[in-house]
Design a protein around this motif. Structure first.
Motif, PDB file in Angstrom:
ATOM      1  N   GLU A 245      31.861  69.173  -2.458  1.00  0.00           N
ATOM      2  CA  GLU A 245      32.771  68.482  -1.553  1.00  0.00           C
ATOM      3  C   GLU A 245      33.070  69.371  -0.352  1.00  0.00           C
ATOM      4  O   GLU A 245      33.205  70.584  -0.465  1.00  0.00           O
ATOM      5  N   GLY A 246      33.167  68.739   0.812  1.00  0.00           N
ATOM      6  CA  GLY A 246      33.417  69.478   2.040  1.00  0.00           C
ATOM      7  C   GLY A 246      32.166  69.712   2.865  1.00  0.00           C
ATOM      8  O   GLY A 246      32.258  70.002   4.057  1.00  0.00           O
ATOM      9  N   LEU A 247      30.994  69.582   2.215  1.00  0.00           N
ATOM     10  CA  LEU A 247      29.741  69.673   2.953  1.00  0.00           C
ATOM     11  C   LEU A 247      29.314  68.277   3.392  1.00  0.00           C
ATOM     12  O   LEU A 247      29.530  67.291   2.694  1.00  0.00           O
ATOM     13  N   ASP A 248      28.685  68.208   4.543  1.00  0.00           N
ATOM     14  CA  ASP A 248      28.229  66.948   5.116  1.00  0.00           C
ATOM     15  C   ASP A 248      26.707  66.950   5.099  1.00  0.00           C
ATOM     16  O   ASP A 248      26.067  67.773   5.767  1.00  0.00           O
ATOM     17  N   SER A 249      26.108  66.039   4.355  1.00  0.00           N
ATOM     18  CA  SER A 249      24.652  66.039   4.252  1.00  0.00           C
ATOM     19  C   SER A 249      23.981  65.680   5.575  1.00  0.00           C
ATOM     20  O   SER A 249      22.832  66.079   5.821  1.00  0.00           O
ATOM     21  N   ALA A 250      24.680  64.950   6.450  1.00  0.00           N
ATOM     22  CA  ALA A 250      24.110  64.643   7.767  1.00  0.00           C
ATOM     23  C   ALA A 250      23.985  65.918   8.592  1.00  0.00           C
ATOM     24  O   ALA A 250      23.000  66.116   9.318  1.00  0.00           O
ATOM     25  N   GLU A 251      24.981  66.794   8.494  1.00  0.00           N
ATOM     26  CA  GLU A 251      24.899  68.080   9.180  1.00  0.00           C
ATOM     27  C   GLU A 251      23.868  68.984   8.511  1.00  0.00           C
ATOM     28  O   GLU A 251      23.141  69.714   9.181  1.00  0.00           O
ATOM     29  N   LEU A 252      23.800  68.902   7.184  1.00  0.00           N
ATOM     30  CA  LEU A 252      22.808  69.688   6.466  1.00  0.00           C
ATOM     31  C   LEU A 252      21.400  69.275   6.868  1.00  0.00           C
ATOM     32  O   LEU A 252      20.501  70.121   6.971  1.00  0.00           O
ATOM     33  N   LEU A 253      21.212  67.989   7.121  1.00  0.00           N
ATOM     34  CA  LEU A 253      19.886  67.503   7.518  1.00  0.00           C
ATOM     35  C   LEU A 253      19.408  68.194   8.788  1.00  0.00           C
ATOM     36  O   LEU A 253      18.220  68.516   8.925  1.00  0.00           O
ATOM     37  N   LYS A 254      20.314  68.415   9.739  1.00  0.00           N
ATOM     38  CA  LYS A 254      19.929  69.086  10.985  1.00  0.00           C
ATOM     39  C   LYS A 254      19.363  70.475  10.703  1.00  0.00           C
ATOM     40  O   LYS A 254      18.355  70.881  11.289  1.00  0.00           O
ATOM     41  N   LYS A 255      20.009  71.198   9.779  1.00  0.00           N
ATOM     42  CA  LYS A 255      19.523  72.529   9.437  1.00  0.00           C
ATOM     43  C   LYS A 255      18.220  72.459   8.648  1.00  0.00           C
ATOM     44  O   LYS A 255      17.312  73.267   8.850  1.00  0.00           O
ATOM     45  N   ALA A 256      18.126  71.456   7.768  1.00  0.00           N
ATOM     46  CA  ALA A 256      16.927  71.336   6.945  1.00  0.00           C
ATOM     47  C   ALA A 256      15.707  70.976   7.787  1.00  0.00           C
ATOM     48  O   ALA A 256      14.607  71.491   7.550  1.00  0.00           O
TER      49      ALA A 256
END
Length: 312
Positions: A245-256
């Protein structure tokens, strides 16, 4: 009746069958005018708001067996996640058993069954369709649709629908208004392939997808065991992953993506706007090496984001 309808909806309805979903506003009057005359059961009030508020989980897995208690308890255990909905003309759910289908018939709630992954059960043992269960009870309460896109050829875009004749006739009219019809050549090709290639191909796909699922599960255990949890699907093409919780997978996608790894963020699967920390991973089209490397890089991206959010 209204209170029951307000509970009978699944989170996947908005994204599973966009073609039929788009047709529902036009069908709403038809439930009242024609379907009730043909024996197909429809709700009494069929006015249709296009964006009803819904609260549910797309990865809800029902317990087996029918519980004692109220019809509503039975519906929940049969696969209906708690939700809020206002007067939808049809209902889609993740899974129903015989008891759930019977209760839907009792309350005159029609079911729309989208069964694209029916033949991709890794054990080879498929569940009976809702349509089959409904037929055993007299039929007329389930519209069934499926596709060849997951087993034979996505590019040919050939699917089918089964239901009461009056409903299918109206769907044909709406289909004609949208794009005339599915190309005749595509249908002829699929007819021949389904009779010659499909049985053997389905077995091959099941085995391949099961192997790739197992590889992805092993890679997740190696690289993300402390940071995430996930399901073990018994069929299909996808895993469902939850990060802290607290992580945003949409933001993670940018890094991935910077590491040449892509996935589908989970929030769009949640009509209530939740699920920001979820994602869908596909193992169907990735090679074993790509799965291993991709999950390793995804784990690195998750840990990198965790370090950022944990800073004071």
């Amino acid at each position: 009746h209204r209170r029951l309808l307000e509970k009978m909806i699944d989170a996947d309805l908005h994204n599973v069958v966009p073609n039929v979903w788009a047709l529902l506003p036009y069908l709403s009057d038809y439930w009242r005018e024609t379907v009730s005359q043909s024996g197909f059961k429809g709700p009494v009030d069929t006015s249709y708001p296009p964006h009803s508020p819904i609260t549910a989980r797309p990865d809800y897995m029902p317990p087996s067996g029918a519980p004692a208690g109220s019809d509503l308890d039975l519906l929940r255990a049969a696969g209906v996640a708690d939700a809020t909905i206002r007067r939808q003309p049809a209902v889609a759910i993740s899974y129903f058993d015989e008891a759930g289908v019977e209760v839907a018939r009792r309350y005159d709630v029609p079911l729309l069954e989208d069964d694209a992954y029916h033949h991709l059960a890794f054990s080879g043992q498929t569940l009976p369709t809702l349509y089959e269960l409904d037929q055993e009870l007299g039929g007329g309460n389930v519209i069934y649709q499926s596709t060849f896109s997951k087993t034979l050829s996505p590019g040919l875009r050939v699917a089918w629908v089964v239901g009461p004749r009056e409903v299918v006739s109206r769907l044909v009219q709406l289909k004609q208004g949208a794009d005339l019809h599915t190309p005749t050549l595509n249908q002829m090709l699929m007819y021949e392939l389904a009779q010659t290639v499909l049985p053997e191909l389905v077995v091959k796909i099941r085995n391949t997808y099961r192997e790739r699922r197992d590889l992805m599960l092993a890679a997740l255990e190696q690289h993300l065991a402390k940071e995430a949890h996930w399901n073990k699907p018994e069929g299909g093409m996808f895993l469902w992953l939850e990060i802290p919780e607290g992580l945003d997978s949409a933001e993670l996608l940018k890094k991935a993506v910077e590491q040449r790894v892509a996935f589908v963020p989970g929030q769009p699967f949640h009509p209530d706007g939740s699920g920001a920390n979820t994602m869908r991973l596909s193992f169907s089209n990735a090679s074993p090496e790509d799965i291993r490397v991709g999950i390793e890089r995804l784990g690195q991206a998750v840990r990198s984001m965790l370090r950022v959010v944990s800073r004071p």
